[in-house]
Write a protein that holds these residues in place. Structure first.
Motif, mmCIF file in Angstrom:
data_model
loop_
_atom_site.group_PDB
_atom_site.id
_atom_site.type_symbol
_atom_site.label_atom_id
_atom_site.label_comp_id
_atom_site.label_asym_id
_atom_site.label_seq_id
_atom_site.Cartn_x
_atom_site.Cartn_y
_atom_site.Cartn_z
ATOM 1 N N TYR A 77 20.889 -10.894 43.774
ATOM 2 C CA TYR A 77 19.799 -11.765 44.223
ATOM 3 C C TYR A 77 19.753 -11.917 45.748
ATOM 4 N N LYS A 86 17.102 -16.415 44.120
ATOM 5 C CA LYS A 86 17.225 -16.216 42.668
ATOM 6 C C LYS A 86 16.175 -17.028 41.914
ATOM 7 N N TYR A 87 16.043 -18.304 42.254
ATOM 8 C CA TYR A 87 15.044 -19.170 41.629
ATOM 9 C C TYR A 87 13.865 -19.263 42.581
ATOM 10 N N SER A 88 12.661 -19.139 42.050
ATOM 11 C CA SER A 88 11.513 -18.930 42.938
ATOM 12 C C SER A 88 11.401 -20.004 44.023
ATOM 13 N N ASP A 314 21.769 -14.965 34.777
ATOM 14 C CA ASP A 314 20.349 -15.090 34.411
ATOM 15 C C ASP A 314 19.750 -16.449 34.776
ATOM 16 N N ALA A 334 15.794 -20.713 35.741
ATOM 17 C CA ALA A 334 15.771 -19.324 35.283
ATOM 18 C C ALA A 334 15.476 -18.364 36.428
ATOM 19 N N ALA A 335 16.254 -17.277 36.487
ATOM 20 C CA ALA A 335 15.963 -16.242 37.484
ATOM 21 C C ALA A 335 14.603 -15.607 37.162
ATOM 22 N N ASP A 336 14.335 -15.395 35.871
ATOM 23 C CA ASP A 336 13.036 -14.904 35.434
ATOM 24 C C ASP A 336 12.225 -16.114 34.943
ATOM 25 N N PRO A 337 11.144 -16.463 35.635
ATOM 26 C CA PRO A 337 10.402 -17.681 35.269
ATOM 27 C C PRO A 337 10.011 -17.732 33.793
ATOM 28 N N ASP A 338 9.830 -16.572 33.152
ATOM 29 C CA ASP A 338 9.466 -16.569 31.727
ATOM 30 C C ASP A 338 10.578 -17.156 30.858
ATOM 31 N N ASP A 339 11.802 -17.172 31.390
ATOM 32 C CA ASP A 339 12.936 -17.697 30.611
ATOM 33 C C ASP A 339 13.125 -19.202 30.782
ATOM 34 N N SER A 340 12.363 -19.794 31.656
ATOM 35 C CA SER A 340 12.567 -21.213 31.964
ATOM 36 C C SER A 340 12.415 -22.070 30.702
#
Ligand code: SF4
Length: 372
Positions: A77, A86-88, A314, A334-340
């Motif tokens: 990251y 890592k986090y937006s 993650d 979440a590193a991937d916002p979809d996983d939040s």
């Protein structure tokens, strides 16, 4: 009192016998040591299991094989040396290359063992430009190492530049110096002035403290916290749950309570990352959750604010609940916002130290599928 002297040579620590020094040689060949007179004075040398000793004095068990040096894949990251994204909404500056002492359980010990890998921030202009271009970044964490090991002049330069970026609302300084060397704050009124100048009503400066045991909260550390609060800093505390330090509900509950009395929010309790040398300090997930919940039972709502999480590659994975058979996790950041907000229901495993040790995931629920 004048600033305590830092000690990098463990043979200068008076409480350690020659025999113990000899037995610690292989540990010292592998890992760095650093402490200071103030922090060493908190150790009860008559108690071999003293929690302050455990935090700062090496032990042979650090040689137990376990984990990786970069257990959360931080390098993945890093958008440039010393800048992680890592986090937006959060950018992390690895600005300081040192600490007031080296916690034996440090998850970033690789930075001190391998300084030649140059993971610290050097090109500040490029870092400011990056943050300026990324309008989703509303907070920047200045850490390292320890953010307060930077001179007040250097901190002023960084904070001034970040304050010139309108979308950066929160600036955080990660520090264990209020435990290791509170004189850093007491002896430098300019630091308090700096906080006062830049911690504004609509964009605060947060100090992310690291008290791990109630005995670290001395009169002088109380005074240093009070100075920062009076300057307009917002104080939060985070610590790993550590074997032999705070793995007792009474101790952890006392820590939560004392922090809440001081006006400091208990923020995160971390499960130890599987970092090289740290097995002896780690507590398995389910035991840790039990300790955490029992400790919270001793506190008012204000002492209960911490979340127990893993800083996983993650994202920050929170332990939410346990039943007789199952354990429930939620991705808090979440590193991937979809996983939040994603929830995992897993079969319990009392031997697990990390999320990856849960091989039986029974159900995965996406945040958007939840009914509130
Ligand atoms: S204060 Fe933080 S970075 Fe420094 S040694 Fe301790 S855990 Fe590591």
């Amino acid at each position: 009192m004048s600033a305590p002297e830092y000690i990098n040579d463990i043979s200068r620590v008076k409480g350690i016998s020659d025999k113990e020094l000899e037995s610690l040689k292989p540990v010292m060949d592998k890992f760095e040591f650093k402490s200071n007179e103030y922090y060493l004075s908190l150790i009860n040398w008559d108690d071999p299991g003293d929690p302050i000793r455990r935090i700062i004095i090496p032990c042979r068990d650090e040689l137990d094989e376990w984990g990786k040096l970069d257990a959360s894949d931080e390098k993945k990251y890093s958008v440039m040396p010393g800048l992680q994204h890592k986090y937006s909404s959060t950018a992390v500056f690895l600005a300081s290359d040192s600490c007031g002492g080296y916690c034996r359980y440090c998850f970033r010990k690789r930075l001190f063992i391998h300084p030649e890998q140059k993971e610290f921030l050097t090109d500040y202009q490029a870092a400011y430009d990056y943050v300026r271009r990324h309008k989703e970044v509303n907070n920047v964490l200045i850490t390292g190492g320890d953010g307060l090991m930077l001179s007040t002049g250097k901190l002023e330069e960084i904070i001034r530049n970040l304050r010139s970026i309108d979308h950066v609302r929160i600036i955080r300084i990660g520090t264990k110096l209020l435990s290791y060397n509170p004189y850093r704050v007491i002896n430098d009124p300019e630091l308090s002035e700096l906080i006062k100048r830049y911690s504004l009503p609509d964009r605060r400066i947060y100090m992310m403290l690291h008290f791990s045991h109630p005995r670290e909260i001395t009169d002088i550390s109380l005074d240093s916290c009070d100075m920062l609060i009076k300057s307009g800093g917002i104080l939060c505390n985070q610590t790993p749950l550590l074997r032999g330090v705070n793995d007792d509900p009474q101790i952890l509950g006392e820590l939560f309570n004392k922090l809440s009395y001081m006006g400091i929010a208990p923020y995160y309790i971390f499960l130890c990352r599987p970092t090289v040398g740290n097995l002896t300090y780690a507590v398995p997930v389910e035991e840790a959750f039990h300790i955490f919940q029992s400790a919270r039972g001793l506190c008012s709502g204000l002492g209960k604010r911490a979340k127990i999480t893993m800083s996983h590659a993650d994202g920050k994975i929170e332990v939410v609940a346990m039943t007789e058979d199952n354990i429930i996790f939620r991705i808090h950041r979440a590193a991937d916002p979809d996983d939040s907000g994603k929830i995992f229901i897993c079969r319990r495993n009392s031997q697990a130290y990390w999320f990856d040790d849960y091989s039986e995931i029974l159900e995965t629920v996406y945040h958007q599928d939840l009914e509130y």
